[in-house]
Scaffold this motif. Structure first.
Motif, PDB file in Angstrom:
ATOM      1  N   THR A   1      33.622  42.234  37.004  1.00  0.00           N
ATOM      2  CA  THR A   1      33.432  40.840  37.404  1.00  0.00           C
ATOM      3  C   THR A   1      32.617  40.688  38.679  1.00  0.00           C
ATOM      4  OG1 THR A   1      34.590  38.829  38.015  1.00  0.00           O
ATOM      5  CG2 THR A   1      35.608  40.884  38.657  1.00  0.00           C
ATOM      6  N   GLU A   2      31.992  39.523  38.807  1.00  0.00           N
ATOM      7  CA  GLU A   2      31.235  39.241  40.029  1.00  0.00           C
ATOM      8  C   GLU A   2      32.153  38.720  41.113  1.00  0.00           C
ATOM      9  OE1 GLU A   2      28.639  35.816  39.846  1.00  0.00           O
ATOM     10  OE2 GLU A   2      29.742  35.048  38.129  1.00  0.00           O
ATOM     11  N   ASP A   3      33.325  38.247  40.728  1.00  0.00           N
ATOM     12  CA  ASP A   3      34.234  37.665  41.706  1.00  0.00           C
ATOM     13  C   ASP A   3      35.551  38.423  41.666  1.00  0.00           C
ATOM     14  OD1 ASP A   3      35.819  36.196  43.338  1.00  0.00           O
ATOM     15  OD2 ASP A   3      35.190  34.252  42.558  1.00  0.00           O
ATOM     16  N   ARG A   4      35.626  39.478  42.441  1.00  0.00           N
ATOM     17  CA  ARG A   4      36.797  40.351  42.314  1.00  0.00           C
ATOM     18  C   ARG A   4      38.068  39.657  42.755  1.00  0.00           C
ATOM     19  NH1 ARG A   4      33.275  42.792  45.830  1.00  0.00           N
ATOM     20  NH2 ARG A   4      33.658  42.251  47.998  1.00  0.00           N
TER      21      ARG A   4
ATOM     22  N   VAL B   1      45.845  46.056  47.474  1.00  0.00           N
ATOM     23  CA  VAL B   1      44.383  46.048  47.541  1.00  0.00           C
ATOM     24  C   VAL B   1      43.831  44.899  48.364  1.00  0.00           C
ATOM     25  CG1 VAL B   1      43.845  47.351  45.474  1.00  0.00           C
ATOM     26  CG2 VAL B   1      44.287  44.907  45.307  1.00  0.00           C
ATOM     27  N   SER B   2      44.608  43.830  48.526  1.00  0.00           N
ATOM     28  CA  SER B   2      44.031  42.702  49.261  1.00  0.00           C
ATOM     29  C   SER B   2      43.737  43.033  50.714  1.00  0.00           C
ATOM     30  CB  SER B   2      44.962  41.484  49.174  1.00  0.00           C
ATOM     31  OG  SER B   2      46.217  41.805  49.699  1.00  0.00           O
ATOM     32  N   VAL B   3      44.319  44.100  51.256  1.00  0.00           N
ATOM     33  CA  VAL B   3      44.025  44.432  52.654  1.00  0.00           C
ATOM     34  C   VAL B   3      42.816  45.354  52.790  1.00  0.00           C
ATOM     35  CG1 VAL B   3      46.469  44.231  53.232  1.00  0.00           C
ATOM     36  CG2 VAL B   3      45.503  46.479  52.861  1.00  0.00           C
ATOM     37  N   TYR B   4      42.270  45.823  51.658  1.00  0.00           N
ATOM     38  CA  TYR B   4      41.112  46.704  51.737  1.00  0.00           C
ATOM     39  C   TYR B   4      39.850  45.908  52.056  1.00  0.00           C
ATOM     40  CZ  TYR B   4      43.592  50.721  49.815  1.00  0.00           C
ATOM     41  OH  TYR B   4      44.437  51.756  49.629  1.00  0.00           O
ATOM     42  N   SER B   5      38.833  46.628  52.515  1.00  0.00           N
ATOM     43  CA  SER B   5      37.556  45.974  52.773  1.00  0.00           C
ATOM     44  C   SER B   5      36.869  45.685  51.442  1.00  0.00           C
ATOM     45  CB  SER B   5      36.675  46.874  53.619  1.00  0.00           C
ATOM     46  OG  SER B   5      36.230  47.957  52.838  1.00  0.00           O
ATOM     47  N   GLY B   6      35.835  44.857  51.515  1.00  0.00           N
ATOM     48  CA  GLY B   6      35.131  44.453  50.301  1.00  0.00           C
ATOM     49  C   GLY B   6      34.619  45.630  49.488  1.00  0.00           C
ATOM     50  N   GLY B   7      34.058  46.614  50.186  1.00  0.00           N
ATOM     51  CA  GLY B   7      33.492  47.763  49.489  1.00  0.00           C
ATOM     52  C   GLY B   7      34.548  48.540  48.736  1.00  0.00           C
ATOM     53  N   ASN B   8      35.670  48.761  49.398  1.00  0.00           N
ATOM     54  CA  ASN B   8      36.733  49.512  48.736  1.00  0.00           C
ATOM     55  C   ASN B   8      37.331  48.728  47.578  1.00  0.00           C
ATOM     56  OD1 ASN B   8      37.111  52.160  49.872  1.00  0.00           O
ATOM     57  ND2 ASN B   8      37.490  51.086  51.797  1.00  0.00           N
ATOM     58  N   GLN B   9      37.456  47.414  47.769  1.00  0.00           N
ATOM     59  CA  GLN B   9      37.964  46.597  46.663  1.00  0.00           C
ATOM     60  C   GLN B   9      37.030  46.694  45.463  1.00  0.00           C
ATOM     61  OE1 GLN B   9      38.655  42.563  47.845  1.00  0.00           O
ATOM     62  NE2 GLN B   9      40.402  43.078  49.126  1.00  0.00           N
ATOM     63  N   GLN B  10      35.729  46.613  45.746  1.00  0.00           N
ATOM     64  CA  GLN B  10      34.776  46.675  44.642  1.00  0.00           C
ATOM     65  C   GLN B  10      34.892  48.016  43.930  1.00  0.00           C
ATOM     66  OE1 GLN B  10      33.121  44.171  43.572  1.00  0.00           O
ATOM     67  NE2 GLN B  10      31.871  45.170  42.023  1.00  0.00           N
ATOM     68  N   LYS B  11      35.097  49.073  44.701  1.00  0.00           N
ATOM     69  CA  LYS B  11      35.244  50.388  44.073  1.00  0.00           C
ATOM     70  C   LYS B  11      36.485  50.419  43.189  1.00  0.00           C
ATOM     71  CE  LYS B  11      32.990  52.977  47.764  1.00  0.00           C
ATOM     72  NZ  LYS B  11      33.336  53.818  48.923  1.00  0.00           N
ATOM     73  N   VAL B  12      37.540  49.757  43.634  1.00  0.00           N
ATOM     74  CA  VAL B  12      38.743  49.722  42.801  1.00  0.00           C
ATOM     75  C   VAL B  12      38.449  48.971  41.501  1.00  0.00           C
ATOM     76  CG1 VAL B  12      41.121  48.913  42.639  1.00  0.00           C
ATOM     77  CG2 VAL B  12      40.274  49.862  44.780  1.00  0.00           C
ATOM     78  N   VAL B  13      37.688  47.871  41.624  1.00  0.00           N
ATOM     79  CA  VAL B  13      37.343  47.109  40.414  1.00  0.00           C
ATOM     80  C   VAL B  13      36.552  47.994  39.455  1.00  0.00           C
ATOM     81  CG1 VAL B  13      36.093  45.123  39.521  1.00  0.00           C
ATOM     82  CG2 VAL B  13      37.351  44.925  41.643  1.00  0.00           C
ATOM     83  N   ILE B  14      35.633  48.752  40.014  1.00  0.00           N
ATOM     84  CA  ILE B  14      34.814  49.622  39.161  1.00  0.00           C
ATOM     85  C   ILE B  14      35.681  50.726  38.562  1.00  0.00           C
ATOM     86  CG2 ILE B  14      32.917  51.285  39.194  1.00  0.00           C
ATOM     87  CD1 ILE B  14      31.565  49.498  41.287  1.00  0.00           C
ATOM     88  N   ALA B  15      36.581  51.261  39.383  1.00  0.00           N
ATOM     89  CA  ALA B  15      37.477  52.301  38.860  1.00  0.00           C
ATOM     90  C   ALA B  15      38.312  51.758  37.712  1.00  0.00           C
ATOM     91  CB  ALA B  15      38.383  52.808  39.977  1.00  0.00           C
ATOM     92  N   LYS B  16      38.766  50.510  37.850  1.00  0.00           N
ATOM     93  CA  LYS B  16      39.549  49.909  36.772  1.00  0.00           C
ATOM     94  C   LYS B  16      38.747  49.866  35.483  1.00  0.00           C
ATOM     95  CE  LYS B  16      41.829  46.182  37.262  1.00  0.00           C
ATOM     96  NZ  LYS B  16      42.024  44.750  37.572  1.00  0.00           N
ATOM     97  N   ALA B  17      37.482  49.488  35.622  1.00  0.00           N
ATOM     98  CA  ALA B  17      36.642  49.388  34.423  1.00  0.00           C
ATOM     99  C   ALA B  17      36.403  50.768  33.824  1.00  0.00           C
ATOM    100  CB  ALA B  17      35.320  48.721  34.773  1.00  0.00           C
ATOM    101  N   LEU B  18      36.071  51.729  34.683  1.00  0.00           N
ATOM    102  CA  LEU B  18      35.738  53.055  34.163  1.00  0.00           C
ATOM    103  C   LEU B  18      36.967  53.757  33.592  1.00  0.00           C
ATOM    104  CD1 LEU B  18      33.174  54.321  36.811  1.00  0.00           C
ATOM    105  CD2 LEU B  18      32.768  53.167  34.649  1.00  0.00           C
TER     106      LEU B  18
END
Lengths: 498, 377
Positions: free
Chosen positions: A338-341, A398-415
């Motif tokens: 998603t574009e809006d994590r 995850v809400s306390v992580y920085s944007g970059g780390n959150q995005q990585k989690v989103v990508i990890a979820k997808a992969l």
């Protein structure tokens, strides 16, 4: 160190949220008649510092000085009273009220009529040369106009200190120029302006002074002329970031066609969308905001359904498929990042481990499943290592992580869902400079593994850097297709706007 | 900016200047449209929005017409007066709840406040023999104080509105049982009437029952308060988005407190009129009124998430429910069925509302690739 012109300063400002330190003994000051840019990676504490100055967030320790006087803000109302207005990153407008009511909100007179509010707002908007209808409801206007309304509100307050948190993110280039002219005008009027930005060029050209924050600490503060882009990036990241060549290595173009999407048009002018993704290939999808790129992606991934009479055909490995839910699409091997994590990318109140493990459940069938901590840990550790997700203490949500780390989690979820076709929608939006190359690497790696990848991005260098092929969308149709060798920003832009 | 970016930016700028339809965000208003647009938001709504607002009104008129046809003498003057008199108090209680809902909260205790106010009115006027104006002030302040307790707990101590007002409901109900039992005989024996008291219970102003007059005055005042006065606008803004309101420099806690105090006041006002009308203090007064008020608010199309809705909508919702209940009662529906009817109406309204807003949201969504029919410019 502070002179008479300093109208707002923070001394040894420290702010900690539940154990994690967002600001660590930061000094900051802004003078009347100056534009002060505040830059840093996501999670560096810029927004927190801005909110401290505006009164939205109280300091844990340290002091805030207005005209050399120590003062304590308990709420944004206190800040406004002292002449500090802020335009927040997340929108702060009331959708059910009109533009005029929103501009006056919080400092309207006791008795209001729609007429007087409208006149005052029209004047405020006109003085800024913003084309927004004051009688429109905020819920009916677009993001750029909302941004203008917020700016108009801050200016209308006639505050002495104006703080803008990433004001230009949703503005078009023309509106951006207008905004910068406005900042100039404010500076000439002797206002103190603080603005947070990710666009380093903006900071370098517009501001008088630049302060760089990293990990909640002030790294440096100095006149804008003393910096250049390279230096700023270094200071922000704290390491010599290799700003690598604009292209990543490309593997041989496309093997098997994995996914083909066609609209069998009812329209007179032929098929409107025709898209094919091959394994081992990254296809970039460019276009203006609102061109319909995300809608197309969401439709492919089963998140939304088409609403018109067009017949769509989606073929996955040659077989016609239809997805009614994302679960169907995931089971078939198509995932959408998603574009809006914040909105639909993460379970914000859960840990990284849970996020990834839950995502992996989507490919499992059956009702009775055992929740295995061991598998969860193995899975999470694997993806953490692979995507270099920084770990905070054990069960940080995850809400306390920085944007970059959150995005990585989103990508990890997808992969973790083991897809064959992956659609990345704005994969580096709101991601710190340091994490962007890492995410790009991951995207390329995924393609090299033989998956088909579609990348939607509004940032053209990103499209050019990642893609083997570039498609351009405009008004809901694909208007151009380029091979990597032929694509250029000019050509893409041309296809996107004409 | 890099050169390439700069080029694309200037390109875009040119394109934007040439083609107004390409402006990325929102729709622009033409000069003519601007001229037509009234300064009042209601005229600016799209058709869907106005329809949305009109549906409850149409339902109300339909119900009224239906019962006028079905029930003999429905349109007679005395019946209309009786309808108004019976409608005014539940509607006031619905307005009391409405304010809190506009402010983004919920108040389950409005029915209990109403009942307690009724008892207080009888007690102060009949037993303590207070002069009527003082007794009225006393009743209103009881409502305001209970509202203030709710408000302080919710706004300043951050308790959940739902649980807090539920607890308040239980406490008030228990207290009410206690005092009505203690004073039943005294109240039955006490008799006092003044002209003012009589007017409250049975008087008319230009043929309109007294409580209806007060309802209209309160509704108009409340409407102006919520749309024109600063604190009222702050209530609506806080209900719509608490954080945004705070960022705009609104003291959201005070605003929330204010909403609960007003709510308590209005509920108490309803109790006062009810007391003057029904002189006995039964402990079952106001039982279920909270639920009725909630149903009315929802029937009027007011969003329970706050910030939406208007005084008019609450009144219409209340009228629909009232007409339905009283009409069916007149048509000899068994009494027990009325609760079931409230429930069914509420479910129906909620279901229709959700379907409706979903459809609206869909039609509102900006160009999607799959729905856009426009050709290339």
């Amino acid at each position: 160190m502070t002179d008479a012109a300093t109208c707002l300063s923070v001394r040894k400002g420290t702010k900690s949220f539940a154990g994690s330190v967002a600001l660590d003994s930061v000094d900051f000051e802004v003078k009347g008649g100056e534009i002060h840019a505040l830059i840093g990676e996501n999670g560096a504490g810029k927004s927190t510092l801005a909110k401290v100055m505006a009164g939205a967030v109280p300091l844990t320790s340290g002091s805030l000085l207005i005209d050399q006087q120590v003062c304590a803000f308990h709420s944004p109302a206190d800040g406004l009273r002292a002449g500090v207005a802020m335009v927040y990153q997340e929108t702060s407008l009331i959708p059910s009220l009109t533009v005029a009511q929103n501009i006056l909100l919080g400092h309207e007179p006791w008795l209001n009529s729609f007429g007087t509010a409208e006149r005052a707002a029209r004047q405020a908007l006109k003085s800024l040369d913003f084309d927004v209808e004051p009688t429109a409801l905020v819920q009916d206007i677009g993001p750029a106009e909302r941004q203008m309304v917020e700016i108009a509100r801050a200016v209308h307050l006639n505050a002495r200190v104006l703080i803008f948190d990433e004001p230009t993110a949703s503005l078009s280039p023309a509106e951006r120029d207008k905004f910068f002219n406005l900042l100039e005008a404010l500076r000439r009027r002797g206002k103190a302006v603080v603005f947070i930005t990710h666009a380093l060029e903006e900071a370098l050209t517009i501001s008088d002074r630049i302060t760089v924050l990293r990990d909640g600490r002030r790294v440096v503060c100095g006149p804008a002329q003393s910096f250049d882009r390279q230096l700023l990036v270094q200071l922000m990241v704290g390491r010599d970031l290799d700003e690598r060549s604009t292209e990543l290595g490309h593997c041989g173009v496309g093997g098997l066609e994995l996914l083909a999407v066609d609209s069998v048009g009812s329209g007179v002018d032929g098929p409107r969308i025709s898209l094919s993704l091959k394994s081992g290939e990254v296809v970039g999808l460019a276009g203006l905001v609102g061109a319909g790129r995300s809608d197309l992606a969401k439709f492919i991934a089963g998140l939304s359904r088409p609403q018109n009479d067009c017949n769509w055909s989606i073929r996955l490995r040659g077989e016609a498929v239809t997805f009614n839910t994302p679960r169907d699409a995931i089971a078939a091997g198509i995932v959408y990042v998603t574009e809006d994590r914040k909105l639909d990318g993460l379970f914000e109140t859960m840990t990284t481990d849970d996020n990834i493990y839950l995502a992996a459940q989507a490919r499992r069938r059956g009702w009775l499943r055992i929740y295995s901590r061991a598998i969860r840990k193995r899975l999470a550790d694997y993806w953490r290592a692979r995507l270099a997700i920084r770990t905070l203490h054990g069960d940080a949500v995850v809400s306390v992580y920085s944007g970059g780390n959150q995005q990585k989690v989103v990508i990890a979820k997808a992969l973790a869902q083991d897809p064959e076709v992956i659609i990345f929608d704005e994969p580096t939006r709101g991601v710190d400079v340091g994490a962007i190359p890492q995410i790009h690497d991951v995207i390329r790696e995924v393609a090299e593994d033989g998956k088909a990848v579609l990348v939607i991005s509004s940032y053209l260098p990103e499209i050019l850097r990642l893609s083997d092929r570039v498609l351009v969308m405009r008004d809901g149709r694909i208007t151009a297709s380029f091979d990597r060798a032929d694509a250029s920003e000019d050509l893409i832009m041309h296809a996107a706007v004409h | 900016m890099t050169q390439a970016e700069d080029r694309s930016a200037s390109f875009l700028r040119g394109a934007l200047a040439r083609s107004p339809s390409l402006r990325v965000a929102g729709r622009a208003f033409s000069e003519r449209e601007r001229g037509l647009l009234s300064r009042y938001p209601v005229f600016r709504r799209r058709f869907g929005d106005s329809l949305d607002a009109a549906v409850p009104l149409l339902v109300m008129c339909g119900l009224f017409a239906a019962f006028a046809l079905l029930v003999p003498n429905y349109l007679s003057g005395s019946n209309l007066q009786q309808l108004m008199r019976d409608y005014a108090e539940p509607c006031l209680v619905a307005l009391a709840l409405g304010i809190v809902v506009f402010a983004g909260g919920i108040d389950l205790s409005v029915g209990a406040i109403f009942a307690l106010a009724k008892f207080t009115a009888l007690y102060l006027f009949r037993i303590e023999m207070w002069p009527l104006p003082v007794a009225v002030l006393g009743v209103l302040s009881v409502g305001a104080v209970i509202g203030a307790i709710n408000g302080v707990l919710i706004a300043y101590l951050k308790t959940r509105a739902f649980l807090t007002t539920l607890a308040m409901l239980l406490i008030l109900r228990a207290g009410l049982d206690f005092v009505t039992n203690a004073y039943t005989i005294e109240l039955a024996n006490a008799w006092r009437d003044t002209e003012g008291w009589y007017w409250l219970g049975a008087g008319y102003f230009l043929g309109v029952p007294s409580n209806m007059v007060i309802l209209l005055v309160v509704a108009l005042a409340l409407h102006l308060f919520l749309t024109r006065l600063r604190p009222g606008l702050h209530i609506m803004a806080t209900g719509a988005d608490r954080k945004a309101a705070r960022h705009a420099g609104i003291n959201t806690r005070r605003v929330t407190l204010l909403a609960y105090v007003l709510s308590g006041l209005i509920a108490a006002l309803a109790g006062l009129f009810y007391a003057a009308r029904q002189s006995s203090a039964g402990s079952d007064t106001g039982l279920g009124w909270g639920v009725t008020a909630l149903t009315a608010v929802v029937l009027g199309g007011v969003s329970l998430s706050g910030g939406g809705g208007s005084v008019g909508r609450v009144m219409i919702g209340s009228a629909i429910l009232f007409l339905l209940m009283s009409g069916l009662l007149r048509m000899n529906m068994p009494g027990g069925a009325s609760s079931a009817l409230i429930g069914a109406t509420l479910l129906g309204a909620v279901g229709i509302h959700i379907q409706w807003s979903r459809r609206r949201a869909r039609s509102r969504s900006v160009r999607s690739p799959v729905s856009d029919q426009r050709g290339a410019p």
